[in-house]
Design a protein around this motif. Structure first.
Motif, mmCIF file in Angstrom:
data_model
loop_
_atom_site.group_PDB
_atom_site.id
_atom_site.type_symbol
_atom_site.label_atom_id
_atom_site.label_comp_id
_atom_site.label_asym_id
_atom_site.label_seq_id
_atom_site.Cartn_x
_atom_site.Cartn_y
_atom_site.Cartn_z
ATOM 1 N N ILE A 1 0.864 -1.186 0.000
ATOM 2 C CA ILE A 1 0.000 0.000 0.000
ATOM 3 C C ILE A 1 0.902 1.238 0.000
ATOM 4 O O ILE A 1 1.884 1.299 0.735
ATOM 5 C CB ILE A 1 -0.890 0.020 1.261
ATOM 6 C CG1 ILE A 1 -1.796 -1.210 1.292
ATOM 7 C CG2 ILE A 1 -1.692 1.307 1.333
ATOM 8 C CD1 ILE A 1 -2.798 -1.268 0.180
ATOM 9 N N PRO A 2 0.609 2.261 -0.810
ATOM 10 C CA PRO A 2 1.441 3.469 -0.816
ATOM 11 C C PRO A 2 1.368 4.213 0.516
ATOM 12 O O PRO A 2 0.295 4.338 1.115
ATOM 13 C CB PRO A 2 0.845 4.308 -1.955
ATOM 14 C CG PRO A 2 -0.530 3.787 -2.149
ATOM 15 C CD PRO A 2 -0.492 2.343 -1.793
ATOM 16 N N ILE B 1 -6.007 2.178 5.034
ATOM 17 C CA ILE B 1 -6.343 0.908 4.386
ATOM 18 C C ILE B 1 -7.806 0.574 4.623
ATOM 19 O O ILE B 1 -8.531 0.192 3.690
ATOM 20 C CB ILE B 1 -5.430 -0.223 4.919
ATOM 21 C CG1 ILE B 1 -4.004 -0.027 4.416
ATOM 22 C CG2 ILE B 1 -5.960 -1.589 4.478
ATOM 23 C CD1 ILE B 1 -3.002 -0.976 5.037
ATOM 24 N N ASN B 2 -8.278 0.722 5.849
ATOM 25 C CA ASN B 2 -9.666 0.397 6.168
ATOM 26 C C ASN B 2 -10.641 1.288 5.405
ATOM 27 O O ASN B 2 -11.661 0.820 4.891
ATOM 28 C CB ASN B 2 -9.904 0.521 7.677
ATOM 29 C CG ASN B 2 -9.189 -0.555 8.469
ATOM 30 O OD1 ASN B 2 -8.913 -1.632 7.947
ATOM 31 N ND2 ASN B 2 -8.868 -0.265 9.726
ATOM 32 N N SER B 3 -10.331 2.571 5.324
ATOM 33 C CA SER B 3 -11.258 3.481 4.641
ATOM 34 C C SER B 3 -11.330 3.184 3.147
ATOM 35 O O SER B 3 -12.398 3.253 2.542
ATOM 36 C CB SER B 3 -10.849 4.942 4.869
ATOM 37 O OG SER B 3 -9.652 5.258 4.170
ATOM 38 N N TRP C 1 -6.144 3.389 -4.894
ATOM 39 C CA TRP C 1 -4.774 3.731 -4.516
ATOM 40 C C TRP C 1 -4.034 4.408 -5.661
ATOM 41 O O TRP C 1 -4.199 4.030 -6.825
ATOM 42 C CB TRP C 1 -4.012 2.473 -4.092
ATOM 43 C CG TRP C 1 -4.543 1.827 -2.846
ATOM 44 C CD1 TRP C 1 -5.166 0.610 -2.744
ATOM 45 C CD2 TRP C 1 -4.492 2.351 -1.520
ATOM 46 N NE1 TRP C 1 -5.518 0.345 -1.440
ATOM 47 C CE2 TRP C 1 -5.118 1.398 -0.664
ATOM 48 C CE3 TRP C 1 -4.007 3.533 -0.964
ATOM 49 C CZ2 TRP C 1 -5.251 1.596 0.707
ATOM 50 C CZ3 TRP C 1 -4.131 3.734 0.405
ATOM 51 C CH2 TRP C 1 -4.745 2.776 1.224
ATOM 52 N N TYR C 2 -3.205 5.368 -5.307
ATOM 53 C CA TYR C 2 -2.426 6.097 -6.316
ATOM 54 C C TYR C 2 -0.956 5.691 -6.235
ATOM 55 O O TYR C 2 -0.328 5.771 -5.180
ATOM 56 C CB TYR C 2 -2.536 7.604 -6.093
ATOM 57 C CG TYR C 2 -1.629 8.412 -7.012
ATOM 58 C CD1 TYR C 2 -2.013 8.678 -8.327
ATOM 59 C CD2 TYR C 2 -0.387 8.882 -6.576
ATOM 60 C CE1 TYR C 2 -1.189 9.400 -9.175
ATOM 61 C CE2 TYR C 2 0.432 9.604 -7.416
ATOM 62 C CZ TYR C 2 0.039 9.857 -8.717
ATOM 63 O OH TYR C 2 0.858 10.559 -9.550
ATOM 64 N N TYR C 3 -0.430 5.220 -7.371
ATOM 65 C CA TYR C 3 0.997 4.887 -7.499
ATOM 66 C C TYR C 3 1.579 5.773 -8.596
ATOM 67 O O TYR C 3 1.096 5.749 -9.743
ATOM 68 C CB TYR C 3 1.180 3.413 -7.881
ATOM 69 C CG TYR C 3 0.646 2.446 -6.850
ATOM 70 C CD1 TYR C 3 1.445 1.975 -5.814
ATOM 71 C CD2 TYR C 3 -0.673 1.989 -6.919
ATOM 72 C CE1 TYR C 3 0.960 1.083 -4.870
ATOM 73 C CE2 TYR C 3 -1.173 1.098 -5.981
ATOM 74 C CZ TYR C 3 -0.350 0.651 -4.957
ATOM 75 O OH TYR C 3 -0.843 -0.228 -4.024
ATOM 76 N N ARG D 1 -4.756 10.469 1.785
ATOM 77 C CA ARG D 1 -4.767 9.044 2.136
ATOM 78 C C ARG D 1 -4.155 8.180 1.018
ATOM 79 O O ARG D 1 -4.364 6.981 0.958
ATOM 80 C CB ARG D 1 -6.176 8.563 2.491
ATOM 81 C CG ARG D 1 -7.210 8.703 1.387
ATOM 82 C CD ARG D 1 -8.543 8.075 1.794
ATOM 83 N NE ARG D 1 -9.517 8.202 0.707
ATOM 84 C CZ ARG D 1 -10.632 7.486 0.626
ATOM 85 N NH1 ARG D 1 -10.930 6.602 1.569
ATOM 86 N NH2 ARG D 1 -11.477 7.664 -0.385
ATOM 87 N N HIS D 2 -3.415 8.859 0.109
ATOM 88 C CA HIS D 2 -2.667 8.203 -0.973
ATOM 89 C C HIS D 2 -3.579 7.554 -2.016
ATOM 90 O O HIS D 2 -3.259 6.511 -2.577
ATOM 91 C CB HIS D 2 -1.697 7.164 -0.405
ATOM 92 C CG HIS D 2 -0.822 7.705 0.680
ATOM 93 N ND1 HIS D 2 0.175 8.617 0.445
ATOM 94 C CD2 HIS D 2 -0.819 7.488 2.013
ATOM 95 C CE1 HIS D 2 0.769 8.937 1.590
ATOM 96 N NE2 HIS D 2 0.180 8.276 2.555
#
Length: 577
Positions: free
Chosen positions: A444-445, A458-460, A502-504, A525-526
């Protein structure tokens, strides 16, 4: 009749290959026809991976480095960090089957092809045909496809079928001028690397020790070193999809793999004995390979005088390796070192087992017909017990769909408790919501390593919490296909939209609203965040870095050429003989 069978077993490759196909089918192929399968957390992980890759391949797309068809549909970088290139051909050719049949067919083909390969590899070690066949049957006992439930770890199994070929190839590089062994060495290492990174690292370490051993007595040191370097270069080229993908994420701060206590993952005599009782395959079961290793140890000690001096040196190394993974070794002192990445010292057990098999079934002193036949019969009996244990235990289980209503579907721990005592059907596996249950905390970022806010983020995201102008919005639907995710709102939204994706920074994202393409940024929150005019729908299109397309194409071509060279060389040698 018995004498005729013995003669065929000792003289006929065709008969022996038929035997391998028959028993692999009986021991590992029957499960293809089952209508339900058992599952646990590891199983869910691999089911989700294969479901995601199948979705891409069915539409003739190479898989993205992030997952959008599984792991809660959050665009998590499981594909990018967990190698899958070796599995893609098997997933592609089984993609038309129902889920359970697909997963079990992949397992069947994996074991069948590996077993036939090992049969001929062991003969190249100067084993007799019966020795080679017995080695294949002995390897069956290492594979319980129902441990950790119906879908096991291909990363472990790849060692059983790749390490013998790698050891043979390295040996032949020192003995002959046959350059084809460069290709076979590269292929064997690359196959493991494209399946499981950590096992590839351990495998290279084993090969390095063997290389040093052979180097000490070689009179062709420089030539062999050159050929080994060439093999390493070819292996890198064959592994480009995995290496480029991992390197692509290397500049991104990602959450690390869950850390386990090394001292708790050691091997002791109690667990080895307990394993021989064939305990339940569910819950905290003891892997069957621990008990098999104890049997192998007894066999080595009882027949020590039969082995050559070379074999005795390797046997000494085998027992030294077992001491290293025992509680007597100070693993606690290594907990904060890079070595802790292995998670469990018992991860070395498959390596020890297959090396022991190479020693036992290639040594002339152990080439005894009655002994080899007993090994084959015993191996079939033990491996068959895995099937019967699964059937007996599973028949009293409820279907997961029947107990779903009593489970908190937002709490994976609650689901996991049921998953150890339930079975799933094709209907469950065809339901896309099954793959939204859970996303793992790895890769996870983060803003920095070990970010304290990580769990909350992560939960959100896993709960698909979407915010518009920092206000949570509940009235929306999500759909996905190929490399696109679509968010459809019940009412038009305006302003900053924080999406649960998620943003990478190494991936390419484009977001299209009713008014056109929008500019994206990373949220606190990435995740992806975008400012949009009034819109009822957002379409997120995700693409791999451009270099990945070139990498996939070039690696496929190199794989085809490498396999073609080996096949041509084998035919040439066969015609000369």
């Amino acid at each position: 009749m018995v004498h005729r069978i013995k003669r065929y077993l000792s003289t006929s490759d065709v008969f022996n290959v038929i035997m391998i196909v028959l028993f692999v089918g009986l021991l590992f192929g029957i499960s293809i026809c089952q209508s339900t399968m058992t599952w646990r957390s590891d199983t869910y992980f691999h089911l989700s991976r294969i479901h995601d890759m199948t979705a891409y391949l069915k539409s003739l797309h190479m898989p993205l480095m992030v997952n959008i068809h599984s792991f809660a549909n959050t665009g998590q970088a499981i594909n990018g960090m967990y190698p899958n290139f070796s599995l893609l051909p098997l997933i592609f050719i089984t993609s038309g089957l129902k889920p359970i049949a697909q997963y079990e067919t992949i397992i069947f083909l994996f074991i069948l092809l590996g077993s036939v390969l090992n049969y001929f590899i062991f003969q190249r070690f100067h084993a007799s045909k019966l020795q080679a066949l017995a080695a294949v049957f002995a390897t069956f006992t290492f594979i319980n496809i129902f441990y950790s439930s119906s879908l096991n770890l291909f990363g472990v199994w790849s060692i059983y079928f790749s390490l013998p070929m790698a050891l043979l190839s390295l040996k032949k590089l020192f003995e002959t001028n046959a350059w084809s062994y460069i290709i076979s060495l590269a292929i064997s290492v690359s196959f493991v690397l494209n399946t499981h990174l950590l096992n590839a690292v351990i495998m290279v370490g084993v090969l390095l020790v063997y290389f040093i051993y052979l180097w000490m007595s070689s009179n062709k040191k420089l030539l062999t070193l050159f050929k080994t370097v060439v093999a390493a270069v070819v292996s890198i080229l064959l592994s480009l999809p995995t290496l480029v993908s991992v390197l692509s994420f290397s500049k991104v701060h990602l959450s690390s793999v869950h850390e386990f206590s090394l001292a708790d993952g050691t091997l002791n005599i109690e667990s080895m004995i307990h394993s021989l009782t064939n305990p339940t395959i569910f819950g905290a079961a003891t892997p069957p390979i621990f008990g098999v290793l104890l049997v192998v140890d007894i066999l080595l000690v009882m027949n020590l005088k039969q082995f050559s001096q070379h074999a005795k040196v390797v046997i000494l190394i085998i027992f030294a390796g077992q001491f290293m993974i025992s509680p007597f070794f100070p693993w606690e002192l290594l907990q904060k070192t890079p070595i802790s990445i292995i998670q469990f010292p018992t991860r070395l057990v498959p390596f020890i087992l297959i090396i022991a098999v190479v020693i036992i079934f290639t040594d002339k002193g152990m080439n005894k017909t009655n002994f080899l036949l007993i090994v084959m019969l015993g191996s079939v009996g033990l491996t068959a017990s895995y099937q019967t244990s699964n059937y007996i235990t599973k028949r009293n289980f409820h279907n997961f769909s029947e107990v779903q209503a009593t489970i908190n579907m937002n709490n994976f721990n609650s689901i996991a408790n049921y998953s150890e005592n339930t079975k799933i059907s094709n209907d469950t596996l065809l339901d896309h919501s099954f793959y939204r249950i859970y996303s793992y905390p790895e890769y996870i970022p983060q803003t920095k390593k070990n970010d304290s806010k990580s769990d909350k983020q992560i939960n959100s995201v896993n709960d698909h919490e979407l915010f518009v102008n920092k206000t949570k919005v509940n009235n929306f639907q999500t759909s996905y296909k190929n490399n696109k995710l679509v968010f459809t709102f019940n009412e038009k939204q305006t302003g900053w939209v924080n999406l649960p994706i998620w943003y990478y920074p190494n991936m390419n994202y484009s977001i299209i609203a009713d008014s056109g393409v929008l500019t994206t940024r990373v949220s606190d929150r990435h995740t992806l965040e975008v400012k949009t005019p009034s819109t009822k729908q957002l379409t997120i299109k995700i693409r791999n870095p451009q270099i990945m397309n070139l990498v996939y194409i070039s690696s496929i071509i190199i794989w085809c050429l490498s396999i073609g060279v080996l096949v041509t060389r084998i035919k040439f040698n066969t015609n000369r003989q």
